[in-house]
Motif scaffolding. Structure first.
Motif, PDB file in Angstrom:
ATOM      1  N   ILE A  55       8.505  -0.273   6.052  1.00  0.00           N
ATOM      2  CA  ILE A  55       7.881   1.020   5.839  1.00  0.00           C
ATOM      3  C   ILE A  55       8.872   1.818   4.996  1.00  0.00           C
ATOM      4  O   ILE A  55      10.015   2.048   5.421  1.00  0.00           O
ATOM      5  CB  ILE A  55       7.573   1.760   7.166  1.00  0.00           C
ATOM      6  CG1 ILE A  55       6.639   0.925   8.054  1.00  0.00           C
ATOM      7  CG2 ILE A  55       6.996   3.138   6.872  1.00  0.00           C
ATOM      8  CD1 ILE A  55       5.265   0.686   7.482  1.00  0.00           C
ATOM      9  N   ASP A  56       8.465   2.203   3.795  1.00  0.00           N
ATOM     10  CA  ASP A  56       9.319   2.935   2.858  1.00  0.00           C
ATOM     11  C   ASP A  56       9.067   4.423   3.053  1.00  0.00           C
ATOM     12  O   ASP A  56       7.972   4.913   2.762  1.00  0.00           O
ATOM     13  CB  ASP A  56       8.965   2.488   1.447  1.00  0.00           C
ATOM     14  CG  ASP A  56       9.793   3.191   0.374  1.00  0.00           C
ATOM     15  OD1 ASP A  56      10.732   3.937   0.702  1.00  0.00           O
ATOM     16  OD2 ASP A  56       9.495   2.971  -0.816  1.00  0.00           O
ATOM     17  N   VAL A  57      10.075   5.127   3.529  1.00  0.00           N
ATOM     18  CA  VAL A  57       9.961   6.567   3.774  1.00  0.00           C
ATOM     19  C   VAL A  57      10.959   7.277   2.862  1.00  0.00           C
ATOM     20  O   VAL A  57      12.161   7.128   3.029  1.00  0.00           O
ATOM     21  CB  VAL A  57      10.256   6.907   5.255  1.00  0.00           C
ATOM     22  CG1 VAL A  57      10.127   8.406   5.492  1.00  0.00           C
ATOM     23  CG2 VAL A  57       9.345   6.130   6.176  1.00  0.00           C
ATOM     24  N   GLU A  58      10.439   8.018   1.903  1.00  0.00           N
ATOM     25  CA  GLU A  58      11.307   8.739   0.973  1.00  0.00           C
ATOM     26  C   GLU A  58      11.101  10.233   1.018  1.00  0.00           C
ATOM     27  O   GLU A  58      11.962  10.980   0.590  1.00  0.00           O
ATOM     28  CB  GLU A  58      11.086   8.206  -0.446  1.00  0.00           C
ATOM     29  CG  GLU A  58      11.489   6.753  -0.584  1.00  0.00           C
ATOM     30  CD  GLU A  58      11.318   6.229  -1.998  1.00  0.00           C
ATOM     31  OE1 GLU A  58      11.329   7.033  -2.943  1.00  0.00           O
ATOM     32  OE2 GLU A  58      11.185   5.011  -2.144  1.00  0.00           O
ATOM     33  N   ASP A  59       9.924  10.696   1.405  1.00  0.00           N
ATOM     34  CA  ASP A  59       9.622  12.125   1.404  1.00  0.00           C
ATOM     35  C   ASP A  59       9.894  12.742   2.748  1.00  0.00           C
ATOM     36  O   ASP A  59       9.710  12.145   3.764  1.00  0.00           O
ATOM     37  CB  ASP A  59       8.161  12.359   1.029  1.00  0.00           C
ATOM     38  CG  ASP A  59       7.874  11.946  -0.400  1.00  0.00           C
ATOM     39  OD1 ASP A  59       8.781  12.028  -1.219  1.00  0.00           O
ATOM     40  OD2 ASP A  59       6.721  11.548  -0.676  1.00  0.00           O
ATOM     41  N   SER A  82       5.181   5.266   2.746  1.00  0.00           N
ATOM     42  CA  SER A  82       4.630   6.180   3.743  1.00  0.00           C
ATOM     43  C   SER A  82       4.891   7.644   3.406  1.00  0.00           C
ATOM     44  O   SER A  82       5.951   7.999   2.893  1.00  0.00           O
ATOM     45  CB  SER A  82       5.271   5.876   5.106  1.00  0.00           C
ATOM     46  OG  SER A  82       4.874   6.829   6.057  1.00  0.00           O
ATOM     47  N   CYS A  83       3.927   8.453   3.721  1.00  0.00           N
ATOM     48  CA  CYS A  83       4.079   9.911   3.670  1.00  0.00           C
ATOM     49  C   CYS A  83       3.784  10.515   5.043  1.00  0.00           C
ATOM     50  O   CYS A  83       3.445  11.691   5.163  1.00  0.00           O
ATOM     51  CB  CYS A  83       3.149  10.518   2.629  1.00  0.00           C
ATOM     52  SG  CYS A  83       3.629  10.181   0.933  1.00  0.00           S
ATOM     53  N   ALA A  84       3.912   9.684   6.082  1.00  0.00           N
ATOM     54  CA  ALA A  84       3.593  10.144   7.441  1.00  0.00           C
ATOM     55  C   ALA A  84       4.513  11.289   7.846  1.00  0.00           C
ATOM     56  O   ALA A  84       5.723  11.245   7.610  1.00  0.00           O
ATOM     57  CB  ALA A  84       3.727   8.995   8.430  1.00  0.00           C
ATOM     58  N   ASN A  85       3.932  12.286   8.464  1.00  0.00           N
ATOM     59  CA  ASN A  85       4.704  13.423   8.961  1.00  0.00           C
ATOM     60  C   ASN A  85       4.447  13.670  10.451  1.00  0.00           C
ATOM     61  O   ASN A  85       4.767  14.721  10.968  1.00  0.00           O
ATOM     62  CB  ASN A  85       4.416  14.679   8.145  1.00  0.00           C
ATOM     63  CG  ASN A  85       2.943  15.030   8.124  1.00  0.00           C
ATOM     64  OD1 ASN A  85       2.133  14.398   8.791  1.00  0.00           O
ATOM     65  ND2 ASN A  85       2.600  16.048   7.358  1.00  0.00           N
ATOM     66  N   SER A  86       3.859  12.679  11.110  1.00  0.00           N
ATOM     67  CA  SER A  86       3.651  12.743  12.555  1.00  0.00           C
ATOM     68  C   SER A  86       3.591  11.321  13.096  1.00  0.00           C
ATOM     69  O   SER A  86       3.370  10.365  12.345  1.00  0.00           O
ATOM     70  CB  SER A  86       2.345  13.476  12.894  1.00  0.00           C
ATOM     71  OG  SER A  86       1.225  12.687  12.525  1.00  0.00           O
ATOM     72  N   GLY A 112       0.818  -1.202   0.000  1.00  0.00           N
ATOM     73  CA  GLY A 112       0.000   0.000   0.000  1.00  0.00           C
ATOM     74  C   GLY A 112       0.848   1.246   0.000  1.00  0.00           C
ATOM     75  O   GLY A 112       2.076   1.192   0.031  1.00  0.00           O
ATOM     76  N   PHE A 113       0.144   2.380  -0.010  1.00  0.00           N
ATOM     77  CA  PHE A 113       0.842   3.673  -0.083  1.00  0.00           C
ATOM     78  C   PHE A 113      -0.098   4.782   0.355  1.00  0.00           C
ATOM     79  O   PHE A 113      -1.317   4.633   0.314  1.00  0.00           O
ATOM     80  CB  PHE A 113       1.333   3.942  -1.509  1.00  0.00           C
ATOM     81  CG  PHE A 113       0.222   4.028  -2.526  1.00  0.00           C
ATOM     82  CD1 PHE A 113      -0.301   5.253  -2.904  1.00  0.00           C
ATOM     83  CD2 PHE A 113      -0.314   2.881  -3.090  1.00  0.00           C
ATOM     84  CE1 PHE A 113      -1.335   5.335  -3.839  1.00  0.00           C
ATOM     85  CE2 PHE A 113      -1.344   2.938  -4.023  1.00  0.00           C
ATOM     86  CZ  PHE A 113      -1.853   4.169  -4.404  1.00  0.00           C
ATOM     87  N   THR A 114       0.497   5.875   0.745  1.00  0.00           N
ATOM     88  CA  THR A 114      -0.263   7.088   1.014  1.00  0.00           C
ATOM     89  C   THR A 114      -0.049   8.016  -0.167  1.00  0.00           C
ATOM     90  O   THR A 114       1.094   8.283  -0.553  1.00  0.00           O
ATOM     91  CB  THR A 114       0.199   7.762   2.311  1.00  0.00           C
ATOM     92  OG1 THR A 114      -0.076   6.878   3.405  1.00  0.00           O
ATOM     93  CG2 THR A 114      -0.523   9.074   2.549  1.00  0.00           C
ATOM     94  N   GLY A 115      -1.142   8.486  -0.746  1.00  0.00           N
ATOM     95  CA  GLY A 115      -1.051   9.387  -1.886  1.00  0.00           C
ATOM     96  C   GLY A 115      -0.417  10.707  -1.493  1.00  0.00           C
ATOM     97  O   GLY A 115      -0.646  11.223  -0.398  1.00  0.00           O
ATOM     98  N   SER A 116       0.416  11.232  -2.364  1.00  0.00           N
ATOM     99  CA  SER A 116       1.139  12.462  -2.033  1.00  0.00           C
ATOM    100  C   SER A 116       0.236  13.692  -2.037  1.00  0.00           C
ATOM    101  O   SER A 116       0.455  14.615  -1.272  1.00  0.00           O
ATOM    102  CB  SER A 116       2.313  12.662  -2.991  1.00  0.00           C
ATOM    103  OG  SER A 116       1.848  12.717  -4.319  1.00  0.00           O
TER     104      SER A 116
END
Length: 103
Positions: A99-103, A68-72, A33-37
């Motif tokens: 968990i793939d964190v690139e942003d 992931s696009c998590a920021n918290s 899965g993924f979180t949309g940007s």
């Protein structure tokens, strides 16, 4: 000695896991899965279920990841819960869940 593996998602449609195995690939890491940007909506990869079944059918060990696009902290927890509930629950994995964190 390193092993040869592949990272797959909906962007690699048309790849046949049984053919990859025949050509020497030893494992598959699938984007679950993924979180949309833009919208920050959590999504299941549209090819995950089929790739998972194909990997299992041909005997390739499987791992998975969530882009992931998590920021918290709370957003990370929400994404991890989504990943488990909508993608991983009831499945067996021979390799880690990432968990793939690139942003």
């Amino acid at each position: 000695m390193s092993k040869k593996g592949v990272d797959l998602s909906k962007w690699q449609q048309g790849i046949t896991l049984s053919e990859l195995k025949k050509s020497g690939y030893e494992f598959a890491i699938l984007r679950a899965g993924f979180t949309g940007s833009g919208s920050r909506e959590m999504n299941k990869d549209s090819s995950f279920e089929q790739l998972y079944m194909d990997a299992k059918k041909c005997g390739l060990p499987v791992g998975a990841y969530y882009y992931s696009c998590a920021n918290s902290k709370q957003r990370g927890i929400d994404e991890a819960n989504f990943l488990y509930e909508h993608c991983l629950k009831g499945k067996k994995f021979e390799l880690p869940i990432y968990i793939d964190v690139e942003d």
